[in-house]
Write an enzyme that holds these catalytic residues in place. Structure first.
Site: not given
Ligand SMILES: Cc1cc2nc3c(=O)[nH]c(=O)nc-3n(C[C@H](O)[C@H](O)[C@H](O)COP(=O)(O)OP(=O)(O)OC[C@H]3O[C@@H](n4cnc5c(N)ncnc54)[C@H](O)[C@@H]3O)c2cc1C
Length: 420
Positions: A11, A168, A300, A318-319
């Site tokens: 995200f 869920e 995150d 996510a937000q």
């Molecule tokens: C099962 C589940 C349900 C969820 N439900 C909700 C919900 O209902 N509402 C909500 O708001 N939030 C929810 N969340 C939380 C939400 O998904 C996260 O807060 C959000 O995805 C964080 O976004 P991000 O971009 O920080 O990380 P992410 O979306 O996790 O993306 C991280 C990216 O980094 C990549 N990556 C990681 N480490 C490396 C590395 N060392 N080298 C290269 N690439 C790497 C991964 O492949 C991934 O594509 C949920 C999470 C999970 C797991």
């Protein structure tokens, strides 16, 4: 052109890249260990056979095809060499002017090696497929066994963690038990065999960050669906099909779903003092990582305590990740055009969880509103559909949901195991 390297296309990373797409002052490289973006909030629907993986994922190269200044590099981050403005990946080296960590979080087993070895996490597409295969495999085994205690273990699922993921998954499994089991598994259904879906949590509530109303509505709805909720249970071990808890209780099961915690990653080349609670990288109000120059963290993986409303850091949602990605893009543009950067402040749009068909809870902070039942379920469906990455995925997901809603069934319960 300033070279911006974003590690992680979730995200946070995708929203940052998209906002900078077409800006001729920058060249952006998105690095990810996968060649696709995916939507974690709907992983459990892949695990329970209601959605296909392609409904909630999309290839990066297709996503960035029209952004002339965005490239994709598949690889795993290995090391930061800050003095040389360079990172080492499993697939090569990349120089940067600005580096952004957007790597999200990973499953936290709290040091329990047996749990890590045998429990089923829910963090990636692979995890969701693994859980789907496992659940279906155990059902097949349950149809064959003549051993009563073995059958009970096969038909018992323990879900650890009463957050949105745990709620869920347990709700969906209960719906499957009600609607799918009688039709697909006549060898098991209607014979009075013992089977359980336990949702367990160390605290005394489900959906801890949500309102008290949402917590009690969820508790009541899940209980009505047949989920057995147990509070005050902290998992200590999982070995030989036995989950043991800190208070001495045990549950026998072949399936422990682990939705009990996340932690951020530790990065080679970033000193220990730069990490805060949950191993999150400490950042300032502009998402700059403490003590490093031109290195940022969003989503995150970062801990930002400068937002007055969130002095202990933002929730890992996510937000937050989306808004931090968008704000950082604006700040990069501001710096290039000689304007002042804006500190990040999170706008909380609310939170929600789905429990089953026609059942969900929604909390909206301003004005303070709580919804439950069909209206909350409808809001949940709408918000999740529009949040998917593009129209193609939205249409496919809507189609799968509509057919599953009217038939109370789905045909995606396939055991597909790639050759090891
Ligand atoms: C099962 C589940 C349900 C969820 N439900 C909700 C919900 O209902 N509402 C909500 O708001 N939030 C929810 N969340 C939380 C939400 O998904 C996260 O807060 C959000 O995805 C964080 O976004 P991000 O971009 O920080 O990380 P992410 O979306 O996790 O993306 C991280 C990216 O980094 C990549 N990556 C990681 N480490 C490396 C590395 N060392 N080298 C290269 N690439 C790497 C991964 O492949 C991934 O594509 C949920 C999470 C999970 C797991």
């Amino acid at each position: 052109m300033k070279k911006i390297v974003i590690i992680g296309g979730g995200f946070a990373g995708v929203n940052l890249a998209k906002r900078l797409g077409g800006k001729k002052e920058f060249h952006i490289t998105v690095v990810d260990r996968n060649n696709y973006n995916f939507f974690p909030p709907l992983l459990y629907q892949v695990a329970t056979g209601y959605l296909e993986t392609s409904n909630i994922s999309y290839p990066f190269r297709r996503l960035f095809r029209s952004g002339k200044n965005i490239s994709f590099h598949m690889g795993e981050f290995e090391k930061l060499i800050a003095p040389e403005n360079k990172i080492i990946l499993s697939t090569g080296d990349l120089p940067y002017d600005y580096l952004v960590f957007a790597t999200g979080a990973e499953t936290n087993y709290f040091g329990m090696e047996n749990v890590k070895k045998s429990a089923l996490p829910m963090k990636t597409i692979n995890d969701a497929l693994e859980l789907r295969n496992h659940l279906l495999q155990k059902m097949e085994e349950a149809t064959r066994t003549k051993d009563e205690s073995e059958r009970k273990k096969l038909l018992t699922t323990v879900i650890a963690g009463g957050g949105p993921t745990g709620v869920e998954i347990s709700g969906m499994l209960a719906e499957m038990k009600k609607n799918v089991l009688p039709r697909d598994y006549p060898e098991i259904s209607g014979h009075g065999y013992e089977s359980h879906i336990y949702l367990i949590d160390a605290q005394d509530k489900v959906l801890a960050p949500m309102s008290k109303k949402s917590q009690s509505d969820t508790f009541n709805a899940l209980t009505k669906l047949g989920v057995e909720i147990k509070f005050g249970l902290q998992v200590k071990d999982y070995i030989d099909d036995v989950v043991s808890f800190a208070n001495g209780e045990t549950i026998e099961t072949k399936t422990l779903v682990w939705a009990a915690g996340v932690t951020a990653s530790v990065f080679n080349g970033i000193p220990e003092e730069n990490y805060g609670r949950g191993r999150r990288l400490i950042v300032n109000e502009f998402n700059e990582v403490k003590g490093l120059q031109n290195v940022f963290a969003i989503g995150d993986t970062c801990l930002q305590t400068t937002d007055k409303q969130f002095p202990n850091g933002h929730p890992q949602l996510a937000q937050v990740a989306i808004q931090q990605g968008q704000q950082l893009a604006k700040n990069f543009i501001a710096v290039e055009s000689g304007k002042t950067r804006r500190p990040f402040s999170y706008f909380d749009k609310g939170s929600m969880a789905i429990i089953g068909w026609n059942k969900a809870v929604v909390d909206i902070p301003k004005p303070l509103l709580h919804f439950k039942g069909f209206i909350a379920w409808f809001i949940w469906i709408f918000v999740h559909l529009v949040s998917l990455i593009n129209y193609r995925n939205r249409i496919r997901t809507l189609y799968n949901w509509t057919s599953a809603y009217y038939s109370k069934d789905q045909t995606l319960r396939l055991i597909i195991r790639p050759k090891q």
